[in-house]
Structure formats: structure tokens, C-alpha cells
Design an enzyme around this catalytic site. Structure first.
Site, PDB file in Angstrom:
ATOM      1  CB  SER A  57      -2.383  -4.351  -6.617  1.00  0.00           C
ATOM      2  OG  SER A  57      -3.756  -4.735  -6.580  1.00  0.00           O
ATOM      3  CG  ASP A  58      -2.388  -5.606  -0.028  1.00  0.00           C
ATOM      4  OD1 ASP A  58      -3.441  -6.294  -0.010  1.00  0.00           O
ATOM      5  OD2 ASP A  58      -1.672  -5.460   0.969  1.00  0.00           O
ATOM      6  CD1 TRP A  59      -8.883  -7.739  -2.242  1.00  0.00           C
ATOM      7  CD2 TRP A  59      -6.759  -8.259  -2.654  1.00  0.00           C
ATOM      8  NE1 TRP A  59      -8.861  -8.967  -2.885  1.00  0.00           N
ATOM      9  CE2 TRP A  59      -7.566  -9.304  -3.156  1.00  0.00           C
ATOM     10  CE3 TRP A  59      -5.377  -8.370  -2.807  1.00  0.00           C
ATOM     11  CZ2 TRP A  59      -7.064 -10.441  -3.785  1.00  0.00           C
ATOM     12  CZ3 TRP A  59      -4.855  -9.492  -3.447  1.00  0.00           C
ATOM     13  CH2 TRP A  59      -5.690 -10.501  -3.921  1.00  0.00           C
ATOM     14  N   GLY A  60      -6.737  -2.746  -2.962  1.00  0.00           N
ATOM     15  CA  GLY A  60      -6.920  -1.325  -2.748  1.00  0.00           C
ATOM     16  C   GLY A  60      -5.646  -0.522  -2.863  1.00  0.00           C
ATOM     17  CE1 TYR A 105      -4.123  -1.754   0.391  1.00  0.00           C
ATOM     18  CE2 TYR A 105      -3.032  -2.956   2.158  1.00  0.00           C
ATOM     19  CZ  TYR A 105      -4.095  -2.813   1.284  1.00  0.00           C
ATOM     20  OH  TYR A 105      -5.113  -3.711   1.292  1.00  0.00           O
TER      21      TYR A 105
END
Length: 734
Positions: free
Chosen positions: A269-272, A238
Site C-alpha cells: 500500500s501507499d503510506w496511509g 490513495y
């Protein structure tokens, strides 16, 4: 009896993949197949591989048929035989919050930090194989495992998901877990890339760190994990690194990961964590949990980005090819992706229990109060809900265990970060282990009542807790719920007090000198109660050693005040919910410690920790002797370990190297299991990167010529044998 056995744990490869740039590997069958398959795809089919939703946020009518609900999925291309990618959160098992799969259970492993305390990569590999098998049998083919972010601050909320503060230890343990997961026929990630060490403002903060410091610490941990585990995917983080979001950071994703390390899988990606369609040009291949981002950058908005020339069409081809190549490399196209068969939860619980037993660290044992013996007839357990279960960490990695949670309470952090207790009672386990003893329980809510019960007992065992979860860092190192005062009151009433700590981080111990024994049980997982009882009673001889430094006070840390604490709204400070507040102000911070993370910082500053990295006691004793060292191009240390006690036990002798003007570095360890009187020879061969400096301007690892001091030690502050060796100058590519 004496045996010669080479046991050392260290990296034996040269300094990095020196030939990755000069001599690219010949195309594999997976490369050729992926190239041919992508040539047959339409643009829409390629883009379909580049993004996926959170399944639980997709209306039932719109979900892909047959998909197990988990962290997310990416649609396949049936006409070309490309299966969907079905993803589950992980690290301690198949994550399955009620938000995702109501009523589902899975085997809960101990926290990753606990697994690192075993210093046993084979145990981590076994655990990875077990959770990978459960994921596969539940219908998943991608597991978001392999957490390897270094523990830079003991207050960070997700430390329990990671493997400690040292790059060699963390990379070795995480790499073993990844290899285990993938041995079950699914893909594992390694995460969160990179320098993602705090939850406070994780979406808005930026870490400032120079390349050399990053290469010698956080990136080295990832590099080792990738070399050891060969993950199919890397998950980017993030946070920003030097002002650029990690998921669109060309230096991290292209220059380091692909050019220097030769990584050939795909980056999700990480979530968000995605902020533009152009991130694909920097090296991101897949947008995960797209509903959590501001926009659907890799799906709805990608065709316009291509048409407008902001993203070249070739970038879509490259990303799709990496994803398909990974599918072929791991054989996901050859196995039906569906829930199947029954899971042997009893066998899997034994794997978890053995890992928990190996993870527990005996910090103190005055008067040999442990193990509990037959003379202890009256034993009282106090606090920690020890009558019903053991504590678990919270967040996206949390596993709803077989048997369920016996108790759940609201925790700070993410909405699903609950303070939860696995139904594995230390009280019941101790009663079963000591049938002739009177073992009772007091809840500990009233310290006076607890003290009275302790005074009437032969031994008092008090449980101290510090819960941790995703989405929240911790304001201090104190135990939860006035736990420090409770332990002090119990210890004042009974000098034979044992403190058992169920924690996800290092903690303060203002009562340390008042108690007879301290056992760190971490978050011990599926059969944590049984594991605690077996260690306390001596059925298992403790062999864990700390994978992190326990500081004496936060004033000893590089950041005495948690970074970002002044950036959060004033009304949130008291709640310690720092991670995901939408109104957290952007902030930046740097690392005074540079590459000297954890014990290296303490070595550099001369501060005395509460308990040093690598510390751990046993119910037996070990003697070290006969140190022999060799230098030149490669540093090798050989020595003998002898069990001079009366019990069989496992030791973890550690080898540290110090160069003039530099903090010491761990270069390897052994893990000999020894019967009473038995001796074994341990040999550790150091990876030169652990001795080297990284030259960012020349992109080289450099081992300077000179004399290096060698320590064989029981912890980072307790050398037992010392020597020195002259090393030749060595220079290699990254």
C-alpha cells in the site's frame, strides 16, 4: 555521410501477455523455495511480513537493530533466512528529509518529468542504476521508485514525479528506471496504482472511468512499465477508482494486475492507504506505514479477521508467498542489508548532470540569441535565487542533495514539503563558462530595478519558477511570486531576454512573444546550475522535447476548474493546500477526455496549445525524408533523418498514427545523434495496443481492419512526413 541504422523506440512484444491465463509459467526456483519456506512459517511469522511502520515514528528503543531510517521497514524471519525489507522513498534519488535522517545527503536526479523530456530510456536506466546503488549502499533493499501516473492535469502537485501524459513514453521511461534500480540488487516498486492524478482530497476522492478508457491510458502506462522494468512490487494508491479504494480494488489488483498481466511480485500500500483487513482478499499483500492508517489492519487486527472468517487463512499464505518469492527472485536473502563502503558522489553527480542536460527543452530561440556567444559581454541573471542554486520539488520524494540545500522556505502541502534550492548556482557556472564576460545578478524582487539592469546588458536571463510538491495541487498555471510580471518587465527593457523556467508542471506564458528565447530546465537536480550554463552557452546542444502539453489556458483543459476545488474548506482555497486537509469533503469526478489524455484531448477538440507535446528545438536543424510504411499484422514506419545544420545534435523524430474518428496516438520515436551532414535511417514498429480499442465486455484488444494515417513529426501538432497503411483486423487478450 550517410549511415543506415535502426533506431526506433516502440514496444515489440505482442498485444499483452496473451498466454498468461491460458498457460501459466512453470514454477521457478524462487517459486519452489518460497512455497517451501512459507510452509515452515507460523501464522505470526506470516503476518509479520504483511505490515511495516514508518521507522522515524517508532521509538528508538523499539526499532529493529541495524535498520537504516527511511520510509519504512518490514521485519524479516532470521530463523528462515528471510531478511527485513528496508524501504526508501525515491524517484529522484534516495529521499532523506531531516524528518528521516538528519544530516544525510544523496545524489539528486532531475525531476522524473524532466527525465521523460529526454525521451531517452537508456538515460533513465543509468539514473535508476545510480540511485539504486546509493540506496543499496545506504542500507536499503527496497526503493519506492517507478512513478508512472499519467499527467492528466497540469495543476497536479506530483506531476514532477511522473513521466508525462503519454502511456508509451511514460511506461518506457519508468520501466527503464525500474530496471536500472533493480540492476543494483534491490527491489523497485511501480506506483501509484492507479489513476492517481490529483492531490486534492487524495484520501477521499473517487475517479469514475470506464474500463476501456482506463486500459487504453493509465493502465497501459503501468502495463508497459511492468513489462519493461519487471518491478518486484506494485504500490497501490490513495484514491478510489469507481467507488472502491485502490488498495482494496479487486478489479485492479487481482483481475488486471495478476490475471491479465501475470504480475508475480507483491502489492504494497501507499503510506496511509489501507481501510480494512479484507483488502488482502482483494489482492493487497502488505500494509505500509501502518501508523498512518486508521487502524493496524494487517497486524493487530488480522488474527481476529482470520478467526472470524472475514479473511481466509489461505489469503495470508498467498500474500506471504508473494513477498518471499520476490525476496528470492531479487536475491535479497543473499546480500547483507547494511550500509557499506563509500559512495562516489562525484561520479554520480555526473550522471545527474548529464540527465539534466538531456532533459532541457528549448521552446523558443528567436534570432538565435542562444547559444550565448562571445559578443555577449554583459549578461545579467535575474531572479530565481540563481546566484545560489536551483529549485527542487517537495514531498516524500525530495532528496537532500550532496552539499545540502542552500536555501529552504516553507511550501504548501505536506509538513516536510519545503521549497528548497540545491546548491548549484547558475551564476557561478556561467561565470566559469564565460570568463571574459561580465556576468552579474539581480534578485528580481523589484521589477523596475530588474528592468534597469536588463536594459544595460547585452543579454538578460530571467529565471521563472513554479514550485510543486506532494500534498498540494496548484490553483493556476501562473509563475510563482509575480514571475510573469517580472519577465514581462525585463523583456520590455531588453529584446534579447532569455527566460529559464524551473518548473514541475506546464505553465502559462503571457509574455511568450516578448522574449527571445525560452528554456525549460524543470527541477534540474544535483548539478542543475552547471547543466543550465552548458546548454545556454552551447557546450551542450539542447535535445529535450516536451513530455506534456503546455496549454494556452486552463479553459482548454478537460476540467477548467480543478476537481474538488469546491470540496475544500473555504479558508484553504487561498493557500492552495488541497491535498491532505482532514476536513476535505469526499467528492467524485470523471474524465471527459477518457483515454484521450493530453495531446490526444487537444487533437480531439481542435484546441491550439501554447506548446505541443513533443516540441523541442535544437541549435542545429534536421530534415526528414524517404518515408516508407508497411501494414498488415504489424505497422512499421521507416524514414531518414539528416542533420542539415552546422552543429552536432540529437533529434527526437516522433511517429503518430490516426484512425478515422479517433485522436492521434504516439506509437514510437527515434533518438539519433547526428554530426553535421550525417543521415540515419529510423525504423519504428508499433505495438498493436497503441492502435487498438479495448473491448471490456470481451476482455480483448481489437485493431480494426482499415486504413491508418501515419505522421512523422517534430511534435504532436507538427507533421513533417505523412503516409497511410492498411491494417488487418487483430484481436488479442489483455
Amino acid at each position: 555521410m550517410r549511415h543506415r541504422l535502426l533506431l526506433g523506440i516502440a514496444l515489440l512484444a505482442p498485444i499483452g501477455p496473451a498466454t498468461a491465463q491460458q498457460h501459466p509459467p512453470a514454477p521457478s526456483d524462487a517459486d519452489r523455495r518460497a512455497e517451501a519456506t512459507v510452509r515452515q512459517m507460523t501464522q505470526a511469522e506470516k503476518i509479520a511480513l504483511l505490515h511495516g511502520p514508518v521507522v522515524a515514528m517508532v521509538p528508538l528503543a523499539k526499532r529493529l537493530p541495524g535498520i537504516t531510517v527511511g520510509a519504512g521497514y518490514v521485519v524479516g524471519i532470521p530463523r528462515l533466512g528471510i531478511p527485513a525489507l528496508v524501504e526508501t522513498d525515491a524517484s529522484m534519488g534516495v529521499a532523506n528529509s531531516e524528518f528521516l535522517r538528519k544530516g544525510d545527503v544523496a545524489t539528486a536526479m532531475p525531476s522524473t518529468l524532466g527525465q521523460a523530456a529526454s525521451w531517452d530510456p537508456e538515460m533513465s536506466r543509468r539514473g535508476g542504476a545510480m540511485i539504486g546503488a546509493e540506496a543499496r549502499d545506504k542500507g536499503f533493499n527496497v526503493m519506492l521508485a517507478g512513478g508512472v501516473n499519467l499527467v492528466r492535469d497540469p495543476r497536479a502537485g506530483r506531476n514532477f514525479e511522473y513521466a508525462g501524459e503519454d502511456p508509451l513514453l511514460a511506461g518506457t521511461i519508468a520501466g527503464a528506471q525500474i530496471a536500472g534500480v533493480q540492476s543494483s540488487g534491490i527491489v523497485s516498486t511501480v506506483k501509484h496504482f492507479a489513476v492517481n492524478d490529483l492531490e486534492t482530497g487524495r484520501n477521499v476522492h473517487s475517479v469514475a472511468i470506464d474500463e476501456a478508457a482506463m486500459r487504453e491510458s493509465d493502465l497501459l502506462a503501468f502495463q508497459i512499465a511492468i513489462e519493461k522494468g519487471d518491478p518486484g512490487s506494485v504500490m497501490c494508491a490513495y484514491n478510489k477508482v469507481n467507488g472502491v479504494h485502490a488498495c482494496e480494488n479487486r478489479f485492479l489488483l487481482t483481475d488486471v494486475l495478476r490475471r491479465d498481466w501475470g504480475f508475480r511480485g507483491f502489492v504494497m500500500s501507499d503510506w496511509g492507504a489501507v481501510h480494512s483487513s479484507e483488502a488482502i482478499v482483494a489482492g493487497l499483500d502488505q500494509q505500509s506505514g501502518e501508523q498512518l492508517d486508521g487502524k493496524r489492519w494487517f497486524s493487530d487486527l488480522m488474527p481476529a479477521a482470520i478467526a472470524e472468517g472475514r479473511v481466509p487463512a489461505s489469503a495470508i499464505d498467498v500474500a506471504a508467498r508473494r513477498i518471499v518469492r520476490t525476496i528470492y527472485t531479487h536475491g535479497l536473502d543473499k546480500r547483507p542489508n547494511e550500509a557499506r563502503g563509500t559512495i562516489d558522489y562525484d561520479a554520480h553527480a555526473l550522471v545527474s548532470q548529464q540527465a539534466a542536460e538531456a532533459s532541457m527543452v528549448l521552446l523558443r530561440n528567436e534570432g538565435d540569441v542562444l547559444p550565448l556567444v562571445a559578443t555577449a559581454r554583459r549578461i545579467v541573471l535575474i531572479g530565481g535565487h540563481a546566484d545560489v542554486g536551483v529549485l527542487a520539488g517537495g514531498g516524500s520524494s525530495q532528496v537532500r542533495p550532496v552539499g545540502g540545500f542552500v536555501l529552504e522556505e516553507k511550501g504548501d502541502g505536506l509538513g516536510f514539503s519545503k521549497r528548497s534550492y540545491v546548491a548549484s548556482s547558475p551564476l557561478s557556472a556561467l561565470r566559469a563558462a564565460l570568463p571574459g564576460a561580465d556576468v552579474t545578478y539581480v534578485d528580481g524582487r523589484d521589477p523596475a530595478v530588474a528592468a534597469a539592469a536588463a536594459k544595460a546588458a547585452d543579454v538578460a536571463i530571467v529565471f521563472g519558477e513554479k514550485w510543486a510538491g506532494e500534498g498540494a495541487d496548484q490553483p493556476n498555471l501562473s509563475l510563482d511570486r509575480n514571475g510573469d510580471a517580472l519577465i514581462a518587465a525585463v523583456a520590455a527593457a531588453n529584446p534579447r531576454t532569455v527566460a529559464v523556467l524551473e518548473v514541475g508542471n506546464a505553465v502559462a506564458m503571457p509574455w511568450r512573444d516578448q522574449v527571445a528565447a525560452i528554456l525549460v530546465a524543470w527541477f534540474p537536480g544535483q548539478r542543475g546550475g552547471a547543466a543550465i550554463a552548458r546548454v545556454l552557452t552551447g557546450a551542450v546542444n539542447p535535445s529535450g522535447h516536451l513530455p506534456v502539453t503546455f496549454p494556452a489556458a486552463t479553459t482548454q483543459l478537460p476540467h477548467p476548474v480543478l476537481p474538488g476545488a469546491n470540496a475544500i474548506p473555504a479558508d484553504a482555497a487561498s493557500r492552495a493546500v488541497y491535498g491532505l486537509l482532514s476536513d476535505t469533503k469526499p467528492f467524485a469526478y470523471s474524465f471527459p477526455e477518457g483515454s484521450d489524455v493530453g495531446y490526444r484531448w487537444f487533437d480531439r477538440t481542435g484546441a491550439a496549445p501554447l506548446y505541443a507535446f513533443g516540441h523541442g528545438l535544437s541549435y542545429t536543424r534536421f530534415r526528414y525524408s524517404d518515408l516508407r510504411v508497411a501494414g498488415g499484422e504489424r505497422l512499421t514506419a521507416t524514414f531518414t533523418v539528416t542533420n542539415i545544420g552546422t552543429r552536432a545534435g540529437v533529434d527526437v523524430p516522433q511517429v503518430y498514427v490516426r484512425r478515422s474518428g479517433k485522436a492521434k496516438r504516439l506509437v514510437g520515436w527515434g533518438r539519433p545523434a547526428l554530426a553535421p551532414g550525417e543521415s540515419r535511417v529510423v525504423t519504428v514498429t508499433a505495438d498493436p495496443r497503441l492502435l487498438a480499442d479495448f473491448d471490456g465486455a470481451r476482455r480483448r484488444w481489437t485493431v480494426p481492419k482499415g486504413r491508418y494515417a501515419i505522421e512523422v513529426a517534430t511534435s504532436a501538432t507538427a507533421p513533417v512526413l505523412t503516409g497511410s497503411v492498411v491494417m488487418n483486423a487483430v484481436t488479442r487478450r489483455p
